[in-house]
Design an enzyme around this catalytic site. Structure first.
Site, short mmCIF file in Angstrom:
data_model
loop_
_atom_site.label_atom_id
_atom_site.label_comp_id
_atom_site.label_asym_id
_atom_site.label_seq_id
_atom_site.Cartn_x
_atom_site.Cartn_y
_atom_site.Cartn_z
N GLY A 26 119.33 5.95 122.30
CA GLY A 26 118.08 6.69 122.42
C GLY A 26 117.89 7.25 123.81
CB ALA A 27 116.51 7.25 126.64
CG HIS A 29 120.31 12.60 128.63
ND1 HIS A 29 121.60 13.05 128.50
CD2 HIS A 29 120.42 11.27 128.86
CE1 HIS A 29 122.44 12.06 128.69
NE2 HIS A 29 121.75 10.95 128.90
CG HIS A 32 122.24 11.36 124.33
ND1 HIS A 32 121.29 11.10 125.27
CD2 HIS A 32 123.01 10.24 124.25
CE1 HIS A 32 121.45 9.88 125.74
NE2 HIS A 32 122.49 9.34 125.14
CD GLN A 56 125.43 -1.40 124.98
OE1 GLN A 56 125.67 -1.30 123.79
NE2 GLN A 56 125.65 -0.40 125.83
CE LYS A 145 126.46 9.21 133.64
NZ LYS A 145 126.14 7.96 132.94
CG ASP A 146 129.02 5.91 129.41
OD1 ASP A 146 128.61 5.47 130.49
OD2 ASP A 146 128.28 6.44 128.57
CB SER A 182 119.08 7.06 129.53
OG SER A 182 119.83 7.64 128.51
NE ARG A 183 121.87 2.49 133.07
CZ ARG A 183 121.63 1.19 132.94
NH1 ARG A 183 120.93 0.59 133.85
NH2 ARG A 183 122.10 0.50 131.93
O1 PAF Z 1 127.01 4.70 125.30
C1 PAF Z 1 126.03 4.13 124.75
O2 PAF Z 1 124.94 4.67 124.69
C2 PAF Z 1 126.22 2.74 124.15
O3 PAF Z 1 127.08 1.97 124.92
C3 PAF Z 1 126.69 2.78 122.69
C4 PAF Z 1 128.07 3.40 122.54
C5 PAF Z 1 125.68 3.58 121.87
C6 PAF Z 1 126.75 1.36 122.13
O4 PAF Z 1 125.50 0.75 122.19
#
Ligand code: PAF
Length: 293
Positions: A26-27, A29, A32, A56, A145-146, A182-183
């Site tokens: 969520g959140a 931007h 996404h 997590q 990004k991740d 989101s941060r």
């Molecule tokens: O990247 C994220 O937003 C989260 O790590 C994910 C992949 C939705 C898992 O909770």
């Protein structure tokens, strides 16, 4: 666009052509929405999941202050070509609280982001595995990004034989280069200004690496640049192998990921760029593992 909350309602929703999932907390931007656009191009049916995964987060305050506004998220997704939003409640995902069985990210879950956030990638892989089972996609799209998350998810589907293709979408940046996250809402104006040093340091390092500057020197200069910003505390600035998230060896040649994590004030930000170590035609160890820029 339909919004469903239970596994039963999701399963009852008819399948049509290639299904693509975008998993989010969520959140939402623009980053996404770029994932959603990519999903739309890749398939016929797009599912977006919205679930703030408690497994997590290793700090409960971070979990509690994570922004949640499903109504705003759904409004943002309207008109973007999403077919279904799956927004399960905590007890739909984890009816017994912390699950008895979970997925381990192994060694790659203990370095870099995993070292700073013990258990984070185990939590990510556990929820990703569950969401893959629940949404049954042909393709799942994750944001570049991740970077370490993408590497870990690729390992999950490869090592545990999930019948899904993992696609990545490039990092979306504000006009001044700040990676969207989101941060970012937690940054004050002065912190946001200082946060720009992350993308600047990455770009300088990328250029130096491509020009053949030794990796150790690239990293030393990048760290010095980051540390020149008074409110920036560097967690890591490193060059990692896109196959396993480990720091590259001195003889590594091919595509690599320069990754940074830093606290800016109280907010921890991450960012990365892909780069190339060594000449284009020399031993491309990493080329198959990471999408080109
Ligand atoms: O990247 C994220 O937003 C989260 O790590 C994910 C992949 C939705 C898992 O909770």
């Amino acid at each position: 666009m339909k919004v469903v909350h239970t596994a039963q309602d999701l399963a009852a929703w008819p399948r049509k052509g290639r299904r693509v999932v975008v998993m989010t907390m969520g959140a939402l931007h623009d980053g996404h929405l770029a994932l959603v656009r990519q999903a739309r191009e890749l398939g016929d049916q797009v599912v977006v999941t919205v679930f703030v995964n408690p497994l997590q987060f290793n700090e409960s305050t971070d979990y509690e202050r994570y922004p949640r506004d499903l109504e705003a998220d759904v409004a943002r997704l309207k008109g973007s070509g999403v077919d279904v939003v799956f927004a399960p409640a905590d007890d739909t995902m984890y009816p017994d609280g912390v699950p008895a069985a979970s997925v381990s990210a192994g060694e790659m879950g203990r370095v870099l982001e995993g070292a700073a956030r013990p258990g984070h990638f185990d939590g990510v892989l556990t929820v990703v595995a569950k969401l893959l089972h629940l949404t049954q996609p042909d393709i799942a799209v994750f944001g570049a990004k991740d970077a370490q998350q993408v590497i870990a998810v690729r390992a999950l589907v490869r090592d545990l034989n999930f019948p899904v293709e993992i696609a990545t979408a490039p990092t979306v940046r504000d006009a001044d280069g700040l990676a969207q996250s989101s941060r970012n809402v937690f940054l004050s104006a002065s912190e946001r200004e200082q946060a720009l040093v992350l993308s600047r340091a990455l770009n300088v390092a990328d250029e130096q690496a491509r020009n053949g500057v030794q990796v150790q020197n690239v990293l030393t200069q990048g760290r010095a640049m980051l540390e020149s910003a008074p409110e920036v505390r560097v967690d890591y600035f490193t060059v990692m192998n896109p196959a396993n998230a480990q720091p590259i060896d001195s003889d590594y040649r091919g595509e690599a990921v320069i990754a940074v994590a830093a606290h800016v004030g109280d907010t921890r930000l991450i960012d990365n760029v892909t780069t190339r170590i060594g000449p284009r035609d020399a031993d491309p160890q990493g080329d198959a593992a990471w999408p080109a820029k």
